[in-house]
Motif scaffolding. Structure first.
Motif, PDB file in Angstrom:
ATOM      1  N   LEU A 103     -16.845 -30.531  52.882  1.00 11.66           N
ATOM      2  CA  LEU A 103     -16.666 -29.284  52.132  1.00 11.66           C
ATOM      3  C   LEU A 103     -17.366 -28.122  52.825  1.00 11.66           C
ATOM      4  O   LEU A 103     -16.848 -26.996  52.855  1.00 11.66           O
ATOM      5  CB  LEU A 103     -17.205 -29.452  50.712  1.00 11.66           C
ATOM      6  CG  LEU A 103     -16.316 -30.219  49.729  1.00 11.66           C
ATOM      7  CD1 LEU A 103     -17.033 -30.405  48.407  1.00 11.66           C
ATOM      8  CD2 LEU A 103     -15.002 -29.477  49.502  1.00 11.66           C
ATOM      9  N   HIS A 104     -18.532 -28.400  53.390  1.00 11.68           N
ATOM     10  CA  HIS A 104     -19.260 -27.351  54.118  1.00 11.68           C
ATOM     11  C   HIS A 104     -18.449 -26.866  55.317  1.00 11.68           C
ATOM     12  O   HIS A 104     -18.329 -25.650  55.548  1.00 11.68           O
ATOM     13  CB  HIS A 104     -20.614 -27.898  54.572  1.00 11.68           C
ATOM     14  CG  HIS A 104     -21.312 -27.004  55.559  1.00 11.68           C
ATOM     15  ND1 HIS A 104     -21.935 -25.835  55.185  1.00 11.68           N
ATOM     16  CD2 HIS A 104     -21.472 -27.103  56.912  1.00 11.68           C
ATOM     17  CE1 HIS A 104     -22.460 -25.256  56.254  1.00 11.68           C
ATOM     18  NE2 HIS A 104     -22.183 -25.995  57.310  1.00 11.68           N
ATOM     19  N   GLN A 134     -13.243 -21.430  56.657  1.00 16.42           N
ATOM     20  CA  GLN A 134     -12.280 -20.770  55.773  1.00 16.42           C
ATOM     21  C   GLN A 134     -10.920 -21.475  55.819  1.00 16.42           C
ATOM     22  O   GLN A 134      -9.866 -20.852  55.951  1.00 16.42           O
ATOM     23  CB  GLN A 134     -12.133 -19.295  56.152  1.00 16.42           C
ATOM     24  CG  GLN A 134     -13.420 -18.498  55.996  1.00 16.42           C
ATOM     25  CD  GLN A 134     -13.256 -17.041  56.345  1.00 16.42           C
ATOM     26  OE1 GLN A 134     -12.266 -16.633  56.947  1.00 16.42           O
ATOM     27  NE2 GLN A 134     -14.229 -16.228  55.952  1.00 16.42           N
ATOM     28  N   MET A 135     -10.968 -22.796  55.706  1.00 20.64           N
ATOM     29  CA  MET A 135      -9.741 -23.594  55.704  1.00 20.64           C
ATOM     30  C   MET A 135      -9.199 -23.730  54.293  1.00 20.64           C
ATOM     31  O   MET A 135      -9.937 -23.629  53.311  1.00 20.64           O
ATOM     32  CB  MET A 135     -10.018 -24.992  56.280  1.00 20.64           C
ATOM     33  CG  MET A 135     -10.493 -25.006  57.715  1.00 20.64           C
ATOM     34  SD  MET A 135     -10.888 -26.706  58.257  1.00 20.64           S
ATOM     35  CE  MET A 135     -11.388 -26.406  59.952  1.00 20.64           C
ATOM     36  N   ASP A 136      -7.917 -23.997  54.198  1.00 20.40           N
ATOM     37  CA  ASP A 136      -7.274 -24.273  52.919  1.00 20.40           C
ATOM     38  C   ASP A 136      -7.478 -25.751  52.603  1.00 20.40           C
ATOM     39  O   ASP A 136      -7.050 -26.624  53.363  1.00 20.40           O
ATOM     40  CB  ASP A 136      -5.781 -23.952  52.991  1.00 20.40           C
ATOM     41  CG  ASP A 136      -5.079 -24.157  51.647  1.00 20.40           C
ATOM     42  OD1 ASP A 136      -5.753 -24.574  50.676  1.00 20.40           O
ATOM     43  OD2 ASP A 136      -3.865 -23.904  51.589  1.00 20.40           O
ATOM     44  N   ILE A 137      -8.149 -26.045  51.516  1.00 17.52           N
ATOM     45  CA  ILE A 137      -8.462 -27.434  51.178  1.00 17.52           C
ATOM     46  C   ILE A 137      -7.192 -28.246  50.927  1.00 17.52           C
ATOM     47  O   ILE A 137      -7.191 -29.473  51.066  1.00 17.52           O
ATOM     48  CB  ILE A 137      -9.400 -27.486  49.946  1.00 17.52           C
ATOM     49  CG1 ILE A 137     -10.020 -28.886  49.818  1.00 17.52           C
ATOM     50  CG2 ILE A 137      -8.665 -27.109  48.676  1.00 17.52           C
ATOM     51  CD1 ILE A 137     -11.111 -28.974  48.781  1.00 17.52           C
ATOM     52  N   TYR A 138      -6.088 -27.578  50.563  1.00 15.88           N
ATOM     53  CA  TYR A 138      -4.820 -28.275  50.325  1.00 15.88           C
ATOM     54  C   TYR A 138      -3.995 -28.451  51.609  1.00 15.88           C
ATOM     55  O   TYR A 138      -2.970 -29.123  51.598  1.00 15.88           O
ATOM     56  CB  TYR A 138      -3.981 -27.525  49.290  1.00 15.88           C
ATOM     57  CG  TYR A 138      -4.607 -27.508  47.920  1.00 15.88           C
ATOM     58  CD1 TYR A 138      -4.497 -28.606  47.067  1.00 15.88           C
ATOM     59  CD2 TYR A 138      -5.322 -26.401  47.488  1.00 15.88           C
ATOM     60  CE1 TYR A 138      -5.079 -28.591  45.800  1.00 15.88           C
ATOM     61  CE2 TYR A 138      -5.912 -26.375  46.228  1.00 15.88           C
ATOM     62  CZ  TYR A 138      -5.785 -27.467  45.394  1.00 15.88           C
ATOM     63  OH  TYR A 138      -6.354 -27.459  44.153  1.00 15.88           O
ATOM     64  N   GLN A 192      -7.821 -35.215  47.269  1.00 20.40           N
ATOM     65  CA  GLN A 192      -8.204 -35.539  45.895  1.00 20.40           C
ATOM     66  C   GLN A 192      -9.696 -35.854  45.806  1.00 20.40           C
ATOM     67  O   GLN A 192     -10.374 -35.436  44.861  1.00 20.40           O
ATOM     68  CB  GLN A 192      -7.372 -36.727  45.389  1.00 20.40           C
ATOM     69  CG  GLN A 192      -5.889 -36.431  45.231  1.00 20.40           C
ATOM     70  CD  GLN A 192      -5.630 -35.263  44.287  1.00 20.40           C
ATOM     71  OE1 GLN A 192      -6.313 -35.094  43.270  1.00 20.40           O
ATOM     72  NE2 GLN A 192      -4.642 -34.444  44.619  1.00 20.40           N
ATOM     73  N   GLN A 193     -10.218 -36.575  46.780  1.00 19.27           N
ATOM     74  CA  GLN A 193     -11.653 -36.885  46.792  1.00 19.27           C
ATOM     75  C   GLN A 193     -12.487 -35.613  46.934  1.00 19.27           C
ATOM     76  O   GLN A 193     -13.511 -35.446  46.262  1.00 19.27           O
ATOM     77  CB  GLN A 193     -11.975 -37.841  47.935  1.00 19.27           C
ATOM     78  CG  GLN A 193     -11.389 -39.231  47.781  1.00 19.27           C
ATOM     79  CD  GLN A 193     -11.789 -40.140  48.933  1.00 19.27           C
ATOM     80  OE1 GLN A 193     -12.968 -40.306  49.239  1.00 19.27           O
ATOM     81  NE2 GLN A 193     -10.789 -40.718  49.594  1.00 19.27           N
ATOM     82  N   GLN A 205     -15.932 -31.499  44.706  1.00 15.43           N
ATOM     83  CA  GLN A 205     -16.183 -30.072  44.513  1.00 15.43           C
ATOM     84  C   GLN A 205     -16.376 -29.746  43.032  1.00 15.43           C
ATOM     85  O   GLN A 205     -17.217 -28.910  42.670  1.00 15.43           O
ATOM     86  CB  GLN A 205     -15.016 -29.270  45.097  1.00 15.43           C
ATOM     87  CG  GLN A 205     -15.266 -27.776  45.161  1.00 15.43           C
ATOM     88  CD  GLN A 205     -14.107 -27.059  45.832  1.00 15.43           C
ATOM     89  OE1 GLN A 205     -12.955 -27.295  45.529  1.00 15.43           O
ATOM     90  NE2 GLN A 205     -14.402 -26.170  46.760  1.00 15.43           N
ATOM     91  N   THR A 206     -15.611 -30.417  42.165  1.00 13.55           N
ATOM     92  CA  THR A 206     -15.746 -30.197  40.725  1.00 13.55           C
ATOM     93  C   THR A 206     -17.136 -30.582  40.241  1.00 13.55           C
ATOM     94  O   THR A 206     -17.797 -29.831  39.513  1.00 13.55           O
ATOM     95  CB  THR A 206     -14.682 -31.010  39.961  1.00 13.55           C
ATOM     96  OG1 THR A 206     -13.385 -30.598  40.385  1.00 13.55           O
ATOM     97  CG2 THR A 206     -14.818 -30.794  38.458  1.00 13.55           C
ATOM     98  N   PHE A 207     -17.587 -31.772  40.657  1.00 13.41           N
ATOM     99  CA  PHE A 207     -18.925 -32.210  40.255  1.00 13.41           C
ATOM    100  C   PHE A 207     -20.004 -31.343  40.891  1.00 13.41           C
ATOM    101  O   PHE A 207     -21.047 -31.084  40.289  1.00 13.41           O
ATOM    102  CB  PHE A 207     -19.133 -33.675  40.643  1.00 13.41           C
ATOM    103  CG  PHE A 207     -18.468 -34.645  39.708  1.00 13.41           C
ATOM    104  CD1 PHE A 207     -19.012 -34.906  38.456  1.00 13.41           C
ATOM    105  CD2 PHE A 207     -17.301 -35.288  40.056  1.00 13.41           C
ATOM    106  CE1 PHE A 207     -18.392 -35.789  37.583  1.00 13.41           C
ATOM    107  CE2 PHE A 207     -16.678 -36.169  39.202  1.00 13.41           C
ATOM    108  CZ  PHE A 207     -17.232 -36.426  37.947  1.00 13.41           C
ATOM    109  N   GLN A 208     -19.757 -30.885  42.104  1.00 14.27           N
ATOM    110  CA  GLN A 208     -20.708 -30.009  42.782  1.00 14.27           C
ATOM    111  C   GLN A 208     -20.868 -28.697  42.017  1.00 14.27           C
ATOM    112  O   GLN A 208     -21.989 -28.214  41.805  1.00 14.27           O
ATOM    113  CB  GLN A 208     -20.225 -29.753  44.209  1.00 14.27           C
ATOM    114  CG  GLN A 208     -21.273 -29.183  45.150  1.00 14.27           C
ATOM    115  CD  GLN A 208     -20.723 -29.036  46.557  1.00 14.27           C
ATOM    116  OE1 GLN A 208     -19.730 -28.353  46.782  1.00 14.27           O
ATOM    117  NE2 GLN A 208     -21.351 -29.691  47.512  1.00 14.27           N
ATOM    118  N   THR A 209     -19.749 -28.125  41.585  1.00 19.17           N
ATOM    119  CA  THR A 209     -19.792 -26.887  40.804  1.00 19.17           C
ATOM    120  C   THR A 209     -20.482 -27.107  39.466  1.00 19.17           C
ATOM    121  O   THR A 209     -21.295 -26.270  39.023  1.00 19.17           O
ATOM    122  CB  THR A 209     -18.362 -26.357  40.571  1.00 19.17           C
ATOM    123  OG1 THR A 209     -17.713 -26.164  41.834  1.00 19.17           O
ATOM    124  CG2 THR A 209     -18.390 -25.046  39.805  1.00 19.17           C
TER     125      THR A 209
END
Length: 369
Positions: A141-142, A148-152, A219-220, A225-229
């Motif tokens: 994620l870092h 500045q990549m698109d995660i999708y 998906q991982q 990222q959700t839990f990180q937020t």
């Protein structure tokens, strides 16, 4: 310059240690100070700047062959890599025959310190064992955010190269690499190879039918990222909560009179039932239209009025006679609360001869006001 901690510096040390997130609670600070005072091998140093002010703290554990740096923190106004370098260099000078190991969160500080020491051979070598990322997904994620990549739509060739380069940097800096980082590296290489090699079966399918080999990884990352937020939000809530200090329960004033109900009188339940019947009688048949107004009736005034009314009466007053038929609801509620207070203090006695019979009020022995 580093100064060894002593009891005279307790408040200063606790203030500097409080800049460490895990030590913001006063109980944790006291436990940490007690830990350093319990053993001579646990040494806490304070850093004094050119203005003779203490602006940094360095917590260490002295072992036979090495020194473990447990904490390092500086005041916000002095926060910089340069000050951390000075503190660590000064520590190395104090223990020239020992290796220095420690836990420092910022990877840039770790790398910069090592490169700085390589450029200056006279300075003691520093070794750091704890990486700054909490698992391989955190590292990925870092890198995605940094580039500045698109995660999708992750460019697998580029992200794989950067990820493996980072692992090589960790190895060169003598940092331990956990097995999960290597597993993730092999997964990235596998995904990259699937995207580069031609797939005859996939060429016969439409774009909607082709399975993206990156789907599982995305998906991982999204879940992480959700839990990180959520964790960041929880830390924010915790910081806000630390700014609040709940008021302790006040002691009962020495001269206060804690009244009790007369055992011979009717209980609170009977008064509540009588009040409920009164409110049912007063219930309007049409919708009630109300507007918010400033408070017009005060409990203290009603206590005085009810007590005076009962005392001046030649005969017992019935409960319902306290409330005028056209009285406002606010007045009815305030009057009832005043009656409860007077009964509790013993200024008024409430009696009921029969079940569901009228409640009669007579004056007690105590003056409520």
């Amino acid at each position: 310059m580093l100064y060894k901690y002593k009891s005279d510096y307790e408040k200063i040390a606790m203030g500097l240690l409080s800049f460490i997130p895990d030590l913001k609670e006063i109980a944790n600070l006291k436990t940490e100070i007690e830990w350093y005072e319990a053993d001579s091998s646990h040494v806490l140093y304070l850093w004094k700047n050119e203005n003779r002010d203490f602006v940094g703290v360095l917590g260490t554990e002295i072992n036979e062959d090495f020194i473990m740096v447990r904490q390092i923190a500086v005041t916000p106004t002095e926060r910089s890599q340069g000050l951390c370098f000075l503190m660590l260099d000064n520590l190395a000078e104090l223990y020239p025959d020992k290796k220095i190991m420690g836990n420092i969160e910022a990877s840039s500080l770790i790398a910069s310190t090592i490169m700085k020491n390589e450029a200056t051979p006279n300075v003691k070598e520093l070794l750091f064992k704890v990486p700054d990322f909490e698992g391989p997904l955190d590292l990925l994620l870092h890198l995605i955010k940094k580039n500045q990549m698109d995660i999708y739509d992750i460019p697998m060739a580029e992200i794989t190269t950067q990820y493996i380069d980072y692992l090589h940097q960790l190895k060169e800096m003598q940092l331990d690499i956990a097995g999960e980082y290597l597993v993730t590296a092999s997964m990235l290489v596998n995904i990259k190879s699937k995207m580069l090699l031609p797939n005859e079966q996939a060429s016969l399918q439409t774009d909607d039918e082709v399975e993206d080999p990156r789907e599982s990884l995305v998906q991982q990352l999204l879940l992480h990222q959700t839990f990180q937020t959520a964790a960041q939000n929880m830390r924010g809530y915790a910081d806000e909560r630390m700014k609040l200090y709940p008021r302790e329960q006040a002691l009962v004033p020495a001269g206060a009179s804690l009244g009790k109900l007369d055992p011979d009188s009717c209980d609170i339940t009977a008064l509540q039932k009588a009040f409920a019947r009164l409110m049912l009688k007063r219930k309007a048949q049409k919708p009630v239209m109300r507007k918010i107004e400033s408070e017009r009736y005060f409990l203290k005034d009603q206590i005085t009025r009810v007590e005076k009314l009962v005392k001046q009466a030649k005969e017992p007053i019935e409960f319902e006679d306290l409330f005028a038929a056209n009285a406002a609801l606010e007045l009815v509620v305030t009057t009832f609360l005043a009656l409860l207070e007077l009964v509790k203090q013993g200024a008024i006695r409430a009696t009921q001869e029969d079940i569901l019979g009228p409640i009669k009020l007579v004056s007690g022995e105590v003056n409520a006001v």
